[in-house]
Design a protein around this motif. Structure first.
Motif, PDB file in Angstrom:
ATOM      1  N   GLU A  11     -13.907  16.433  38.013  1.00 53.62           N
ATOM      2  CA  GLU A  11     -13.345  17.670  37.443  1.00 53.62           C
ATOM      3  C   GLU A  11     -11.848  17.515  37.207  1.00 53.62           C
ATOM      4  N   MET A  12     -11.146  16.930  38.158  1.00 55.20           N
ATOM      5  CA  MET A  12      -9.706  16.737  38.013  1.00 55.20           C
ATOM      6  C   MET A  12      -9.394  15.812  36.831  1.00 55.20           C
ATOM      7  N   ILE A  13     -10.142  14.730  36.687  1.00 55.93           N
ATOM      8  CA  ILE A  13      -9.914  13.781  35.591  1.00 55.93           C
ATOM      9  C   ILE A  13     -10.177  14.437  34.244  1.00 55.93           C
ATOM     10  N   VAL A  14     -11.231  15.243  34.149  1.00 63.16           N
ATOM     11  CA  VAL A  14     -11.540  15.943  32.896  1.00 63.16           C
ATOM     12  C   VAL A  14     -10.433  16.946  32.559  1.00 63.16           C
ATOM     13  N   LEU A  15     -10.006  17.713  33.537  1.00 65.74           N
ATOM     14  CA  LEU A  15      -8.918  18.675  33.296  1.00 65.74           C
ATOM     15  C   LEU A  15      -7.643  17.956  32.854  1.00 65.74           C
ATOM     16  N   LEU A  16      -7.296  16.859  33.516  1.00 63.22           N
ATOM     17  CA  LEU A  16      -6.101  16.098  33.148  1.00 63.22           C
ATOM     18  C   LEU A  16      -6.210  15.527  31.734  1.00 63.22           C
ATOM     19  N   SER A  17      -7.382  15.053  31.375  1.00 64.46           N
ATOM     20  CA  SER A  17      -7.584  14.474  30.042  1.00 64.46           C
ATOM     21  C   SER A  17      -7.374  15.510  28.951  1.00 64.46           C
ATOM     22  N   VAL A  18      -7.954  16.685  29.143  1.00 68.48           N
ATOM     23  CA  VAL A  18      -7.824  17.739  28.134  1.00 68.48           C
ATOM     24  C   VAL A  18      -6.425  18.353  28.166  1.00 68.48           C
ATOM     25  N   ARG A  73      -9.907  22.945  24.754  1.00 69.38           N
ATOM     26  CA  ARG A  73      -8.475  23.155  24.992  1.00 69.38           C
ATOM     27  C   ARG A  73      -8.337  23.787  26.364  1.00 69.38           C
ATOM     28  N   ILE A  74      -7.395  23.281  27.155  1.00 71.54           N
ATOM     29  CA  ILE A  74      -7.196  23.819  28.500  1.00 71.54           C
ATOM     30  C   ILE A  74      -6.493  25.172  28.406  1.00 71.54           C
ATOM     31  N   THR A  75      -6.881  26.091  29.260  1.00 63.27           N
ATOM     32  CA  THR A  75      -6.280  27.420  29.302  1.00 63.27           C
ATOM     33  C   THR A  75      -5.231  27.465  30.420  1.00 63.27           C
TER      34      THR A  75
END
Length: 109
Positions: A11-18, A73-75
């Motif tokens: 989850e952290m890697i996905v959030l960082l990527s986006v 897109r991250i919010t």
């Protein structure tokens, strides 16, 4: 990589990527796979959950290679979650590394 380790940081890697840039699903699978080996069957359910939890929002972009692509897109909430996970990761990483150093595993016995 150990499956449980991977599950804990995905989850952290996905959030960082986006956070770095908006991405569509397959592009995100490729990006995350640079860090941990994952497949689409792992990423898409996670993207759905993160979107449902309002950490991501989506939009469509026309593609010359087929149907429109759904971009993520991250919010603001997603950035808060990312920072929370980064803090937890750094604390966990430091604690485990200190434990390893104190156990003198690096010395031959």
């Amino acid at each position: 990589m150990n499956t449980q380790f991977k599950k804990g940081v995905l989850e952290m890697i996905v959030l960082l990527s986006v956070y770095k840039k908006d991405m569509y699903g397959y592009e995100l699978v490729s990006e995350v796979s640079k860090v941990v080996n994952v497949n689409e069957g792992t990423i898409y359910p996670l993207l759905k959950r993160l979107t449902n939890e309002h950490y991501f929002e989506t939009y469509l972009v026309e593609s010359s290679e087929g149907p429109p692509r759904k971009y993520y897109r991250i919010t603001y909430s997603g950035k808060e979650r990312m920072n929370e996970l980064l803090g937890e990761w750094n604390e966990f990483h430091e604690t485990v590394n200190n434990f390893i150093k104190e156990s003198d595993l690096h010395e031959e016995r």
